[in-house]
Design a protein around this motif. Sequence first.
Motif, PDB file in Angstrom:
ATOM      1  N   ASN A 353       0.838  -1.210   0.000  1.00  0.00           N
ATOM      2  CA  ASN A 353       0.000   0.000   0.000  1.00  0.00           C
ATOM      3  C   ASN A 353       0.865   1.249   0.000  1.00  0.00           C
ATOM      4  O   ASN A 353       0.600   2.198  -0.732  1.00  0.00           O
ATOM      5  CB  ASN A 353      -0.891   0.029   1.240  1.00  0.00           C
ATOM      6  CG  ASN A 353      -2.192  -0.713   1.010  1.00  0.00           C
ATOM      7  OD1 ASN A 353      -2.479  -1.121  -0.103  1.00  0.00           O
ATOM      8  ND2 ASN A 353      -2.970  -0.888   2.056  1.00  0.00           N
ATOM      9  N   TYR A 357       0.617   3.978  -2.846  1.00  0.00           N
ATOM     10  CA  TYR A 357       0.046   5.316  -2.637  1.00  0.00           C
ATOM     11  C   TYR A 357       1.104   6.398  -2.389  1.00  0.00           C
ATOM     12  O   TYR A 357       0.801   7.454  -1.861  1.00  0.00           O
ATOM     13  CB  TYR A 357      -0.960   5.275  -1.485  1.00  0.00           C
ATOM     14  CG  TYR A 357      -2.107   4.335  -1.788  1.00  0.00           C
ATOM     15  CD1 TYR A 357      -3.026   4.645  -2.783  1.00  0.00           C
ATOM     16  CD2 TYR A 357      -2.233   3.113  -1.134  1.00  0.00           C
ATOM     17  CE1 TYR A 357      -4.058   3.767  -3.096  1.00  0.00           C
ATOM     18  CE2 TYR A 357      -3.253   2.239  -1.435  1.00  0.00           C
ATOM     19  CZ  TYR A 357      -4.164   2.566  -2.424  1.00  0.00           C
ATOM     20  OH  TYR A 357      -5.174   1.702  -2.744  1.00  0.00           O
ATOM     21  N   ASP A 381       5.230   6.631   5.257  1.00  0.00           N
ATOM     22  CA  ASP A 381       5.485   7.016   3.854  1.00  0.00           C
ATOM     23  C   ASP A 381       5.215   8.491   3.656  1.00  0.00           C
ATOM     24  O   ASP A 381       4.620   9.149   4.510  1.00  0.00           O
ATOM     25  CB  ASP A 381       4.633   6.154   2.908  1.00  0.00           C
ATOM     26  CG  ASP A 381       3.144   6.365   3.080  1.00  0.00           C
ATOM     27  OD1 ASP A 381       2.694   7.520   3.024  1.00  0.00           O
ATOM     28  OD2 ASP A 381       2.412   5.365   3.270  1.00  0.00           O
ATOM     29  N   ILE A 386      -4.323  10.038   3.803  1.00  0.00           N
ATOM     30  CA  ILE A 386      -5.739   9.604   3.876  1.00  0.00           C
ATOM     31  C   ILE A 386      -6.523  10.684   4.621  1.00  0.00           C
ATOM     32  O   ILE A 386      -6.112  11.103   5.711  1.00  0.00           O
ATOM     33  CB  ILE A 386      -5.853   8.261   4.657  1.00  0.00           C
ATOM     34  CG1 ILE A 386      -4.932   7.207   4.016  1.00  0.00           C
ATOM     35  CG2 ILE A 386      -7.281   7.750   4.690  1.00  0.00           C
ATOM     36  CD1 ILE A 386      -4.581   6.050   4.935  1.00  0.00           C
ATOM     37  N   VAL A 401     -10.640   4.676  -0.542  1.00  0.00           N
ATOM     38  CA  VAL A 401     -10.832   6.126  -0.435  1.00  0.00           C
ATOM     39  C   VAL A 401     -11.266   6.679  -1.793  1.00  0.00           C
ATOM     40  O   VAL A 401     -12.209   7.451  -1.901  1.00  0.00           O
ATOM     41  CB  VAL A 401      -9.523   6.799   0.048  1.00  0.00           C
ATOM     42  CG1 VAL A 401      -9.671   8.312   0.070  1.00  0.00           C
ATOM     43  CG2 VAL A 401      -9.157   6.277   1.435  1.00  0.00           C
ATOM     44  N   ASN A 406      -8.607   3.157  -7.513  1.00  0.00           N
ATOM     45  CA  ASN A 406      -8.129   1.854  -7.029  1.00  0.00           C
ATOM     46  C   ASN A 406      -8.483   0.711  -7.959  1.00  0.00           C
ATOM     47  O   ASN A 406      -7.712  -0.233  -8.080  1.00  0.00           O
ATOM     48  CB  ASN A 406      -8.695   1.579  -5.638  1.00  0.00           C
ATOM     49  CG  ASN A 406      -7.917   2.356  -4.626  1.00  0.00           C
ATOM     50  OD1 ASN A 406      -7.951   3.581  -4.649  1.00  0.00           O
ATOM     51  ND2 ASN A 406      -7.183   1.654  -3.800  1.00  0.00           N
ATOM     52  N   GLY A 411      -6.430  -2.596  -6.857  1.00  0.00           N
ATOM     53  CA  GLY A 411      -6.718  -2.867  -5.436  1.00  0.00           C
ATOM     54  C   GLY A 411      -8.135  -3.379  -5.260  1.00  0.00           C
ATOM     55  O   GLY A 411      -9.059  -2.913  -5.925  1.00  0.00           O
ATOM     56  N   THR A 412      -8.283  -4.347  -4.343  1.00  0.00           N
ATOM     57  CA  THR A 412      -9.630  -4.904  -4.136  1.00  0.00           C
ATOM     58  C   THR A 412     -10.347  -4.240  -2.965  1.00  0.00           C
ATOM     59  O   THR A 412     -11.533  -4.430  -2.772  1.00  0.00           O
ATOM     60  CB  THR A 412      -9.532  -6.415  -3.819  1.00  0.00           C
ATOM     61  OG1 THR A 412      -8.699  -6.558  -2.670  1.00  0.00           O
ATOM     62  CG2 THR A 412      -8.985  -7.202  -4.982  1.00  0.00           C
ATOM     63  N   GLY A 413      -9.582  -3.508  -2.178  1.00  0.00           N
ATOM     64  CA  GLY A 413     -10.188  -2.899  -0.985  1.00  0.00           C
ATOM     65  C   GLY A 413     -10.238  -3.877   0.168  1.00  0.00           C
ATOM     66  O   GLY A 413     -10.882  -3.631   1.183  1.00  0.00           O
ATOM     67  N   LEU A 416      -6.308  -3.975   3.720  1.00  0.00           N
ATOM     68  CA  LEU A 416      -6.222  -3.560   5.132  1.00  0.00           C
ATOM     69  C   LEU A 416      -7.155  -4.382   6.019  1.00  0.00           C
ATOM     70  O   LEU A 416      -6.839  -4.621   7.183  1.00  0.00           O
ATOM     71  CB  LEU A 416      -6.538  -2.070   5.271  1.00  0.00           C
ATOM     72  CG  LEU A 416      -5.438  -1.117   4.784  1.00  0.00           C
ATOM     73  CD1 LEU A 416      -5.852   0.321   4.991  1.00  0.00           C
ATOM     74  CD2 LEU A 416      -4.124  -1.377   5.501  1.00  0.00           C
TER      75      LEU A 416
HETATM   76  P1  ADP Z   1      -6.723  -1.445  -1.676  1.00  0.00           P
HETATM   77  O1  ADP Z   1      -6.738  -2.788  -2.222  1.00  0.00           O
HETATM   78  O2  ADP Z   1      -7.657  -0.521  -2.352  1.00  0.00           O
HETATM   79  O3  ADP Z   1      -5.372  -0.890  -1.477  1.00  0.00           O
HETATM   80  P2  ADP Z   1      -6.769  -1.529   1.174  1.00  0.00           P
HETATM   81  O4  ADP Z   1      -7.721  -2.166   2.105  1.00  0.00           O
HETATM   82  O5  ADP Z   1      -5.379  -2.028   1.209  1.00  0.00           O
HETATM   83  O6  ADP Z   1      -7.390  -1.628  -0.244  1.00  0.00           O
HETATM   84  O7  ADP Z   1      -6.760   0.001   1.492  1.00  0.00           O
HETATM   85  C1  ADP Z   1      -7.963   0.699   1.649  1.00  0.00           C
HETATM   86  C2  ADP Z   1      -7.804   2.136   1.225  1.00  0.00           C
HETATM   87  O8  ADP Z   1      -6.939   2.811   2.158  1.00  0.00           O
HETATM   88  C3  ADP Z   1      -7.127   2.272  -0.095  1.00  0.00           C
HETATM   89  O9  ADP Z   1      -8.089   2.282  -1.111  1.00  0.00           O
HETATM   90  C4  ADP Z   1      -6.419   3.596   0.005  1.00  0.00           C
HETATM   91  O10 ADP Z   1      -7.252   4.639  -0.429  1.00  0.00           O
HETATM   92  C5  ADP Z   1      -6.158   3.785   1.486  1.00  0.00           C
HETATM   93  N1  ADP Z   1      -4.743   3.536   1.829  1.00  0.00           N
HETATM   94  C6  ADP Z   1      -4.215   2.405   2.342  1.00  0.00           C
HETATM   95  N2  ADP Z   1      -2.905   2.545   2.587  1.00  0.00           N
HETATM   96  C7  ADP Z   1      -2.580   3.807   2.251  1.00  0.00           C
HETATM   97  C8  ADP Z   1      -1.386   4.576   2.265  1.00  0.00           C
HETATM   98  N3  ADP Z   1      -0.216   4.079   2.708  1.00  0.00           N
HETATM   99  N4  ADP Z   1      -1.449   5.865   1.822  1.00  0.00           N
HETATM  100  C9  ADP Z   1      -2.597   6.385   1.394  1.00  0.00           C
HETATM  101  N5  ADP Z   1      -3.776   5.722   1.340  1.00  0.00           N
HETATM  102  C10 ADP Z   1      -3.773   4.448   1.768  1.00  0.00           C
END
Ligand code: ADP
Length: 456
Positions: A353, A357, A381, A386, A401, A406, A411-413, A416
């Motif tokens: 991630n 990002y 980073d 966010i 977000v 994404n 990205g699948t969301g 995290l």
């Molecule tokens: P994805 O597969 O979309 O990355 P995640 O569950 O990993 O799904 O992350 C959810 C959302 O959190 C992402 O869509 C992104 O917008 C935000 N995000 C996660 N990590 C970061 C980061 N290091 N910097 C900025 N935004 C982040």
Amino acid sequence: MKTSQLFLHSRLRLAVWYTLVMGVILSISGLGIYRSLVQSNWQAIEREIESIAGTLHDSLEPMLPPSENPTTVLKRILPELCLVGQPCNSNPSLIERHTTGISDRNTYYLRLFDYQGKLLAFSPNQPNNLSKSLNSEPWQTFTSNGIRYHQFTIILHSSHTHDLAVNSSWGYLQLGRTLQPFDAEVKRIQVILMFGFPLVLGLVILSSWWLSGLAMQPIYQSYQQQKQFTANAAHELRSPLASLLATIEAILRISPSQPQDLNKMLHTLERQGRRLSNLVTDLLLLTSLEAKSSSDEFQSCCLNDLVSDLIEEFSELATIKDIDLIEYIPDEKIYVSGDESQLYRLVSNLIANAIQYTPSGGQIMVSLKTKENTALIIMQDTGIGIPKEVQKRIFERFYRVDSTRNRKTGGTGLGLAIAQAIAHHHQGCITVKSQLGTGSLFKIYLPSQTTTTEKK
Ligand code: ADP
């Protein structure tokens, strides 16, 4: 049945059960309290009668006359008593002297019988219609003119009883009292219970309804989340499936004379299939993580090795994106108990991630520390950041977000959500601090095992 109706119905049933159970408990305890109050009042009355009768008995016995017709002597020692067949007077009495301070004068009455059970003397305030012959039962309760009385009979011996050949006793002393105050007290308790019980029951009904609402809340929330998850999963699966089918249709229509087009499309097909397979794998992993609660398969994992392996793995990707990937791993070995492949997945999701990002020219710092039996992996980073208002939501399944961006980046969301589920499975947690446009700071906390120092 509609969902809202189903929940309302369940809440109602729960409230009815709560009310029933509480009602039964209240009734039993109310009845118990009532019985013990009545019992203790009754025992107090009997104790009082016994003690007065005992005192009278002890005072009378030495003065009892030996003659078979003792009325003249009795008149002298108990001038307040009415002798059978003679007029009464109402001087301060022996019984009054003994009962002063305990009860009012009218509460008690006294009767004296000879050894044959014939009434000799009685208090003027004795209940009407009392029999003139003795009932030798020690305790008796009876009603006269609608008023209840309780009386106690005790044998009297005189120092001259040896003169009485037929019977060893001189006679009988009978002390009784009205039960009016006792009955009034019992009535008062009954009235309190009669009005208090429906009132308390009403409160129980209200609190049952409120409590059942509280109990249903997490179930309702979990149901809503499950519903949302199913809808999201279906939505996420539909898009790659639709494009997969469209590609297959295009392949079927393609002429054999264009093998280069066919090759391109097969690659697209493979990419889409892989994406679909990744999505299904992630969903299954998430489900299995939530179902698992045991830590039986856990083993000791060295976080220093795990983090440095991942840094090595991602360094090529970071270089391609022109991102400076810095690691800070201490010499001290930090161990946690866990599932190694899951821990790899947890840290790699966060590093991936951070790379995804963070724009070119940015910097990512991954560090490892230990603090009071807790291992801490920090990912900082200089990425896009966010927004504050959605920082809590990023751990939700399928939450992104910026959904349009994404999807394009693949990205699948779920990244995290999986990371958090793994952290929870290891009794740990993840926190996030981020500022839009400046960068993000993710911290993974895991319970650590004892550490050993080892120079690199
Ligand atoms: P994805 O597969 O979309 O990355 P995640 O569950 O990993 O799904 O992350 C959810 C959302 O959190 C992402 O869509 C992104 O917008 C935000 N995000 C996660 N990590 C970061 C980061 N290091 N910097 C900025 N935004 C982040």
